[in-house]
Design a protein around this motif. Sequence first.
Motif, PDB file in Angstrom:
ATOM      1  N   VAL A   1       0.861  -1.183   0.000  1.00  0.00           N
ATOM      2  CA  VAL A   1       0.000   0.000   0.000  1.00  0.00           C
ATOM      3  C   VAL A   1       0.896   1.230   0.000  1.00  0.00           C
ATOM      4  CG1 VAL A   1      -1.613   1.360   1.378  1.00  0.00           C
ATOM      5  CG2 VAL A   1      -1.967  -1.091   1.123  1.00  0.00           C
ATOM      6  N   GLU A   2       0.630   2.128  -0.924  1.00  0.00           N
ATOM      7  CA  GLU A   2       1.374   3.380  -1.015  1.00  0.00           C
ATOM      8  C   GLU A   2       0.678   4.453  -0.166  1.00  0.00           C
ATOM      9  OE1 GLU A   2       4.172   3.688  -2.921  1.00  0.00           O
ATOM     10  OE2 GLU A   2       4.056   1.617  -3.689  1.00  0.00           O
ATOM     11  N   PHE A   3       1.489   5.415   0.328  1.00  0.00           N
ATOM     12  CA  PHE A   3       0.944   6.568   1.057  1.00  0.00           C
ATOM     13  C   PHE A   3       0.989   7.799   0.170  1.00  0.00           C
ATOM     14  CE2 PHE A   3       2.009   3.682   4.444  1.00  0.00           C
ATOM     15  CZ  PHE A   3       1.060   3.912   5.419  1.00  0.00           C
ATOM     16  N   PRO A   4      -0.064   8.635   0.194  1.00  0.00           N
ATOM     17  CA  PRO A   4      -1.298   8.470   0.962  1.00  0.00           C
ATOM     18  C   PRO A   4      -2.127   7.317   0.425  1.00  0.00           C
ATOM     19  CG  PRO A   4      -1.505  10.334  -0.515  1.00  0.00           C
ATOM     20  CD  PRO A   4      -0.069   9.888  -0.611  1.00  0.00           C
ATOM     21  N   ILE A   5      -2.869   6.671   1.318  1.00  0.00           N
ATOM     22  CA  ILE A   5      -3.620   5.487   0.926  1.00  0.00           C
ATOM     23  C   ILE A   5      -4.813   5.865   0.044  1.00  0.00           C
ATOM     24  CG2 ILE A   5      -2.971   4.327   3.080  1.00  0.00           C
ATOM     25  CD1 ILE A   5      -5.909   4.666   3.978  1.00  0.00           C
ATOM     26  N   ASP A   6      -5.329   4.886  -0.646  1.00  0.00           N
ATOM     27  CA  ASP A   6      -6.538   5.061  -1.459  1.00  0.00           C
ATOM     28  C   ASP A   6      -7.740   5.030  -0.500  1.00  0.00           C
ATOM     29  OD1 ASP A   6      -8.792   4.768  -3.094  1.00  0.00           O
ATOM     30  OD2 ASP A   6      -7.712   3.577  -4.579  1.00  0.00           O
ATOM     31  N   GLU A   7      -8.218   6.214  -0.121  1.00  0.00           N
ATOM     32  CA  GLU A   7      -9.266   6.314   0.892  1.00  0.00           C
ATOM     33  C   GLU A   7     -10.593   5.740   0.414  1.00  0.00           C
ATOM     34  OE1 GLU A   7      -9.328  10.416   2.000  1.00  0.00           O
ATOM     35  OE2 GLU A   7      -7.573  10.223   3.306  1.00  0.00           O
ATOM     36  N   ASP A   8     -10.902   5.916  -0.853  1.00  0.00           N
ATOM     37  CA  ASP A   8     -12.152   5.372  -1.380  1.00  0.00           C
ATOM     38  C   ASP A   8     -12.131   3.851  -1.379  1.00  0.00           C
ATOM     39  OD1 ASP A   8     -13.363   7.846  -1.855  1.00  0.00           O
ATOM     40  OD2 ASP A   8     -12.371   8.040  -3.796  1.00  0.00           O
ATOM     41  N   LEU A   9     -10.984   3.263  -1.714  1.00  0.00           N
ATOM     42  CA  LEU A   9     -10.863   1.808  -1.714  1.00  0.00           C
ATOM     43  C   LEU A   9     -10.983   1.267  -0.296  1.00  0.00           C
ATOM     44  CD1 LEU A   9     -10.325  -0.852  -3.184  1.00  0.00           C
ATOM     45  CD2 LEU A   9      -7.863  -0.391  -2.935  1.00  0.00           C
ATOM     46  N   TYR A  10     -10.333   1.944   0.662  1.00  0.00           N
ATOM     47  CA  TYR A  10     -10.445   1.487   2.048  1.00  0.00           C
ATOM     48  C   TYR A  10     -11.894   1.548   2.517  1.00  0.00           C
ATOM     49  CZ  TYR A  10      -9.798   0.710   6.967  1.00  0.00           C
ATOM     50  OH  TYR A  10      -9.896   0.171   8.234  1.00  0.00           O
ATOM     51  N   TYR A  11     -12.576   2.647   2.219  1.00  0.00           N
ATOM     52  CA  TYR A  11     -13.972   2.804   2.617  1.00  0.00           C
ATOM     53  C   TYR A  11     -14.824   1.683   2.023  1.00  0.00           C
ATOM     54  CZ  TYR A  11     -18.610   4.884   3.082  1.00  0.00           C
ATOM     55  OH  TYR A  11     -19.935   5.100   3.370  1.00  0.00           O
ATOM     56  N   GLU A  12     -14.589   1.363   0.749  1.00  0.00           N
ATOM     57  CA  GLU A  12     -15.340   0.297   0.082  1.00  0.00           C
ATOM     58  C   GLU A  12     -15.120  -1.046   0.773  1.00  0.00           C
ATOM     59  OE1 GLU A  12     -14.846  -2.221  -4.059  1.00  0.00           O
ATOM     60  OE2 GLU A  12     -14.361  -0.077  -4.084  1.00  0.00           O
ATOM     61  N   LYS A  13     -13.869  -1.366   1.084  1.00  0.00           N
ATOM     62  CA  LYS A  13     -13.568  -2.643   1.732  1.00  0.00           C
ATOM     63  C   LYS A  13     -14.127  -2.691   3.151  1.00  0.00           C
ATOM     64  CE  LYS A  13     -11.377  -4.453  -1.704  1.00  0.00           C
ATOM     65  NZ  LYS A  13     -11.962  -5.628  -2.419  1.00  0.00           N
ATOM     66  N   LEU A  14     -14.070  -1.562   3.859  1.00  0.00           N
ATOM     67  CA  LEU A  14     -14.624  -1.513   5.213  1.00  0.00           C
ATOM     68  C   LEU A  14     -16.128  -1.729   5.181  1.00  0.00           C
ATOM     69  CD1 LEU A  14     -14.300  -0.983   8.261  1.00  0.00           C
ATOM     70  CD2 LEU A  14     -14.572   1.462   7.771  1.00  0.00           C
ATOM     71  N   GLN A  15     -16.804  -1.148   4.213  1.00  0.00           N
ATOM     72  CA  GLN A  15     -18.243  -1.349   4.085  1.00  0.00           C
ATOM     73  C   GLN A  15     -18.582  -2.821   3.908  1.00  0.00           C
ATOM     74  OE1 GLN A  15     -19.834   1.075   5.314  1.00  0.00           O
ATOM     75  NE2 GLN A  15     -20.960   1.988   3.634  1.00  0.00           N
ATOM     76  N   GLU A  16     -17.760  -3.533   3.159  1.00  0.00           N
ATOM     77  CA  GLU A  16     -17.975  -4.970   2.981  1.00  0.00           C
ATOM     78  C   GLU A  16     -17.849  -5.704   4.307  1.00  0.00           C
ATOM     79  OE1 GLU A  16     -15.170  -6.241   0.064  1.00  0.00           O
ATOM     80  OE2 GLU A  16     -16.080  -5.060  -1.567  1.00  0.00           O
ATOM     81  N   LYS A  17     -16.883  -5.300   5.112  1.00  0.00           N
ATOM     82  CA  LYS A  17     -16.694  -5.939   6.423  1.00  0.00           C
ATOM     83  C   LYS A  17     -17.871  -5.633   7.339  1.00  0.00           C
ATOM     84  CE  LYS A  17     -12.688  -7.688   5.472  1.00  0.00           C
ATOM     85  NZ  LYS A  17     -12.511  -9.162   5.365  1.00  0.00           N
TER      86      LYS A  17
END
Length: 389
Positions: A350-366
């Motif tokens: 994972v590169e910084f700054p992180i892909d915030e939209d991708l993280y949000y999408e994956k968190l929603q799945e969890k």
Amino acid sequence: MDEVRIGIIGLGNMGSMTANYLLKNEVAGARLTAACDIDPARLSWAKEHLGQSVRLFNSADALLEADCVDAVYIATPHYDHPPIAIRAFARGLHVLTEKPAGVYTKQVREMNEAAAASGKVFGMMYNQRSLPIYQKLRELVQAGELGNIRRTNWIITNWYRPQSYYDSGTWRATWAGEGGGVLINQDPHQLDLWQWTVDMMPKRMRAFCHFGKYRDIEVEDDVTAYVEYENGATGLFVTTTGEAPGTNRYEVTGDRGKIVIENGTMTFWRLTVPEPEFNRTFTGGFGQPECWKCEIPVRQPAKDGHIVIFQNFVDAVRSGTPLLAPGEEGIKGLSLSNAMHLSTWMDDWVEFPIDEDLYYEKLQEKIAGSRMKAGATARTLDVNGTFNS
């Protein structure tokens, strides 16, 4: 401002502790004037313990709209920190919030933007920034005593928690309730200090999170993360709630030596000649720079760190004193924990700054698949980052 009127939002462990020391006048220039909680039992406690001078409310919005405070201290569940802070800024109030800043950086970035637009004081309860031992490390790094940083290593495995701890609350250790495990609950202080003491964020990370490895939970309870910094330095962060006995050891290595913090002491292994210079001039077959073992004296904290941070916040409101833990910096430690989750979920760097939209999408799945315990109310995040029942 001679006196700052304080409202506490959330009367759990942290909120009730804070109410007690405010009522004892342990924070100069602060007066507790209001408190709220959605739990009737906590309001009953407040009615019995906080006295007639403290107005009580059954919701954050009711308190914010009552025009009886100048600042609020937010001590609610993690997901609720940013939306409540944003509403407080909109009401023209100063904000001090508990750690973590939130659960995901996209939400926290919106909180930071609201704080900047309001012009109000925004603080984070990073009470361990008040500890002299970490302040001294930061001071030595900034003074160049370690030279160029080459490596950071933190083993923080003394967060042992038994299964009974997780079973004590229906929200504990669930994606819907907490938004994570050891990284979001136990480690926010260390993740903050990891970047704050050396004043560096990684450029990329590869992490390995294990979910429910030692306990019957759905979130992470064992993590190993490797980072690389822009200057070529590397770092390692290891944490778990499933080991006993645990370790808390933080090492920072530079080309002028190494500092180790462990068991409340600081040791500086100081090179008399910087390693690059020794390497350039040494002509023998084997050898290494002379090294002195220096025990760095560190004063003991004069006050509880929570009180120190709260006093600093009140002083900032009253007279513009610089904040030791600005609220806007909460996104840094959260970026580290979000990156650890995302690297594991994607099985990749994972590169910084992180892909915030991708993280949000994956968190929603969890969250959508979160295992809620008996009696719990399932909650999902809407597009604004607030909860719907």
